[in-house]
Design an enzyme around this catalytic site. Structure first.
Site, PDB file in Angstrom:
ATOM      1  CE  LYS A 266      -4.016  -1.676   2.602  1.00 13.56           C
ATOM      2  NZ  LYS A 266      -5.009  -1.408   1.555  1.00 13.56           N
ATOM      3  CG  ASP A 336      -3.857  -3.963  -0.434  1.00 13.80           C
ATOM      4  OD1 ASP A 336      -4.042  -4.353   0.729  1.00 13.80           O
ATOM      5  OD2 ASP A 336      -3.956  -2.768  -0.786  1.00 13.80           O
ATOM      6  NE  ARG A 340     -11.050  -9.479  -2.470  1.00 11.68           N
ATOM      7  CZ  ARG A 340     -11.374  -8.555  -3.380  1.00 11.68           C
ATOM      8  NH1 ARG A 340     -11.751  -8.911  -4.598  1.00 11.68           N
ATOM      9  NH2 ARG A 340     -11.315  -7.289  -3.084  1.00 11.68           N
TER      10      ARG A 340
HETATM   11  N1  BES Z   1      -8.147  -3.515   4.109  1.00  7.53           N
HETATM   12  C1  BES Z   1      -8.303  -3.081   2.774  1.00  7.53           C
HETATM   13  C2  BES Z   1      -9.560  -2.257   2.550  1.00  7.53           C
HETATM   14  C3  BES Z   1      -9.673  -0.958   3.287  1.00  7.53           C
HETATM   15  C4  BES Z   1      -9.391   0.216   2.656  1.00  7.53           C
HETATM   16  C5  BES Z   1     -10.136  -0.909   4.594  1.00  7.53           C
HETATM   17  C6  BES Z   1      -9.504   1.412   3.328  1.00  7.53           C
HETATM   18  C7  BES Z   1     -10.261   0.291   5.270  1.00  7.53           C
HETATM   19  C8  BES Z   1      -9.949   1.447   4.624  1.00  7.53           C
HETATM   20  C9  BES Z   1      -8.336  -4.269   1.826  1.00  7.53           C
HETATM   21  O1  BES Z   1      -7.621  -5.377   2.226  1.00  7.53           O
HETATM   22  C10 BES Z   1      -7.796  -3.804   0.512  1.00  7.53           C
HETATM   23  O2  BES Z   1      -6.675  -3.385   0.506  1.00  7.53           O
HETATM   24  N2  BES Z   1      -8.593  -3.884  -0.546  1.00  7.53           N
HETATM   25  C11 BES Z   1      -8.177  -3.462  -1.837  1.00  7.53           C
HETATM   26  C12 BES Z   1      -8.634  -4.498  -2.824  1.00  7.53           C
HETATM   27  C13 BES Z   1      -8.142  -4.280  -4.219  1.00  7.53           C
HETATM   28  C14 BES Z   1      -6.647  -4.491  -4.284  1.00  7.53           C
HETATM   29  C15 BES Z   1      -8.848  -5.208  -5.139  1.00  7.53           C
HETATM   30  C16 BES Z   1      -8.849  -2.114  -2.130  1.00  7.53           C
HETATM   31  O3  BES Z   1     -10.023  -1.970  -1.824  1.00  7.53           O
HETATM   32  O4  BES Z   1      -8.171  -1.236  -2.612  1.00  7.53           O
HETATM   33 ZN    ZN Z   2      -7.366  -5.593   4.299  1.00  2.88          ZN
HETATM   34 ZN    ZN Z   3      -5.550  -5.264   1.679  1.00  2.00          ZN
END
Ligand code: BES
Ligand code: ZN
Ligand code: ZN
Length: 487
Positions: A266, A336, A340
């Site tokens: 990230k 990331d 899921r």
């Molecule tokens: N934990 C994150 C989602 C998240 C984002 C939670 C902001 C709280 C605040 C999750 O694991 C993630 O990173 N999701 C990605 C998925 C993508 C790579 C398909 C996202 O939503 O950007």
């Molecule tokens: Zn996450």
């Molecule tokens: Zn994530």
């Protein structure tokens, strides 16, 4: 912690006295002496106090201090809770306060209901996470130690408050878990804390890495493999109906104790908030705690996947293919999108082991849902309109709002992979819906399922009436409403 007392008797002179009135309703000041009454009425005139929601007036000082608060028109449970939260902020310097409870014109709630809702709001609004301060943060912490509710029906109010006190305790516990930094709250420490909850009569089982390997939690282990902190899965059971074998509902929580993104790292800004990527798990655990404290007559099983998502030489790579506990294979195209993966195996395990007919999962799953709904609503997805409607209703009643977002065959097709049964990302858009479709592939035919995506509502950047800046532990109140009323 704040002590809440209900009394019909006299109150001591040491307490700050609180009076509340609605718009166009009269202040009932019978318990005050003539001088005090005059001072109150004068202050009302001077400050144009009309009982509007959010209006507060302070009268006199020292031991005779009186607070007048407005509650506005037709207040419901949430407004009363928020009033309690606001009072917590007003009572910074006073250690004892007494609320003289009166009926409010146009308000459908009884004095009993008003009292326990205000008390509940006070308990939430006075929550602070301060264990890491080495010096006490003066003026930051409400000084209130005891709140006394004065009403004729004190005994009934005290009895009715028990359920709300249990829930407030559970919410505070959930917030503590979420506010803890990831260097403290590793999967091991989280699991140990869950194990401790056995004292409440919960049945707790912890699966460690070796068992997870033997059973074949391939997706969850894939996420965990980059971290030195070994993964755990915790299962908690509350049997409020001991004679019944089956569980009424299963709760499944994402417990990523820190989400760096893994090899798909990230960006740095805001990454610290990813210590809260275990909020779904905290909500499940705290919900079971609430049921146990309330001795609720329901059977609920909770399962949480506790892992840390880190980049390292041993981490999963984009392009890796994992075999899930269900046997289905997953191409990991973005490390990331780990939530899921963790949830997929937990969903399979809970269905195979407990034959549940209703499942609710809760997770900080996608930035896409956060961008769509902001901090006003969490997203709800699912395969059963009644379950979804019941959860939305419970959300409205508890002040934790849900918005129904869609899943269908077209979104589902977006998670098809060219080399495995599915991939862990969809397309560029509709990220919340494609993530939900991914999860649905781990839900058996005939099982009613709802998925709550709480990314965006898991924390607040500015303090609100009922929560200081930081973790909200969103979902505990709504699930408690659902589990107590809708089953
Ligand atoms: N934990 C994150 C989602 C998240 C984002 C939670 C902001 C709280 C605040 C999750 O694991 C993630 O990173 N999701 C990605 C998925 C993508 C790579 C398909 C996202 O939503 O950007
Ligand atoms: Zn996450
Ligand atoms: Zn994530």
């Amino acid at each position: 912690m704040l002590e809440v007392v209900f009394t019909k008797g006299r109150i001591g002179v040491e307490a700050v006295r609180i009076f509340v009135c609605g718009e166009k309703s009269r202040l009932e000041l019978d318990v005050l002496n003539q001088n005090e009454k005059e001072a109150v009425l004068k202050a009302c005139r001077q400050s144009k106090f009309e009982g509007k929601n959010g209006q507060f007036v302070e009268v006199l000082g020292g031991k005779s201090k009186i607070i007048l608060a407005g509650i506005g028109k037709n207040p419901g449970e949430i407004e009363w809770q928020k009033l309690g939260g606001s009072l917590a902020k007003k009572l910074f310097k006073d250690s004892v306060a007494c609320y003289i409870v009166n009926e409010i014109k146009g308000c459908k709630l009884s004095k009993i209901e008003i009292s326990y809702n205000v008390a509940f709001g006070l308990m939430l609004g006075s929550y602070r996470f301060d264990k890491y301060f080495t010096k006490k943060q003066q003026n930051e912490y409400p000084a209130l130690e005891q709140i006394i509710f004065k009403l004729k029906e004190a005994d009934e109010a005290a009895e009715a408050f028990k359920k709300y006190a249990a829930l407030a305790n559970a919410v505070r516990y959930g917030r503590d878990l979420c506010n803890e930094p990831a260097n403290y709250l590793t999967p091991q420490v989280f699991a140990d804390d869950i194990d401790r909850l056995k004292y409440l009569g919960l049945d707790v089982e912890i699966l460690d890495k070796k068992i997870l390997q033997e059973k074949g939690f391939g997706l969850l282990l894939g996420v965990a493999q980059g971290s030195v902190n070994e993964p755990k899965v915790a299962i908690l059971k509350w049997k409020g109906k001991p004679d019944k074998e089956e569980f009424d509902v299963a709760l499944v929580g994402k417990g990523v104790t820190f989400d760096s993104g893994g090899i798909s790292l990230k960006p740095g800004a805001g990454m610290g908030d990813m210590k809260g990527d275990m909020t779904g798990a905290a909500v499940v655990v705290a919900s079971l705690k609430a049921l146990a404290l309330q001795a609720a007559p329901v059977n609920v099983v909770g399962i949480v996947g506790l892992v840390e998502n880190m980049p390292s030489g041993s981490a999963i790579r984009p392009g890796d293919i994992l075999t899930s506990l269900s046997g289905q294979t997953v191409e990991v195209l973005n490390t990331d999108a780990e939530g899921r993966l963790v949830l997929g195996d937990c969903l399979t395990y809970v269905q195979d082991t407990y034959k549940v007919k209703k499942i609710i999962d809760i997770a900080t799953l996608t930035g896409a849902t956060m961008r769509a709904l902001g901090s006003e609503y969490a997203g709800i997805f699912g395969n059963d309109s009644k379950l979804i409607a019941d959860l939305i209703d419970a959300g409205e009643k508890s002040g934790e709002n849900l918005w129904h977002l869609p899943i269908n065959k077209a979104y589902d097709k977006m998670v098809d992979s060219s080399v495995a049964d599915m991939k862990n990302i969809g397309g560029a858009n509709a990220g919340g819906s494609t993530a939900a479709c991914f999860l649905q592939r781990f839900v058996a035919e005939g099982v009613k399922w709802a998925h709550l995506d709480i990314a965006g509502v898991d924390r607040v950047e500015k303090s609100t009436e009922l929560c200081p800046k930081g973790a909200t532990a969103f979902g505990i109140r709504l699930l408690n409403k659902f589990l107590n009323v809708k089953l």
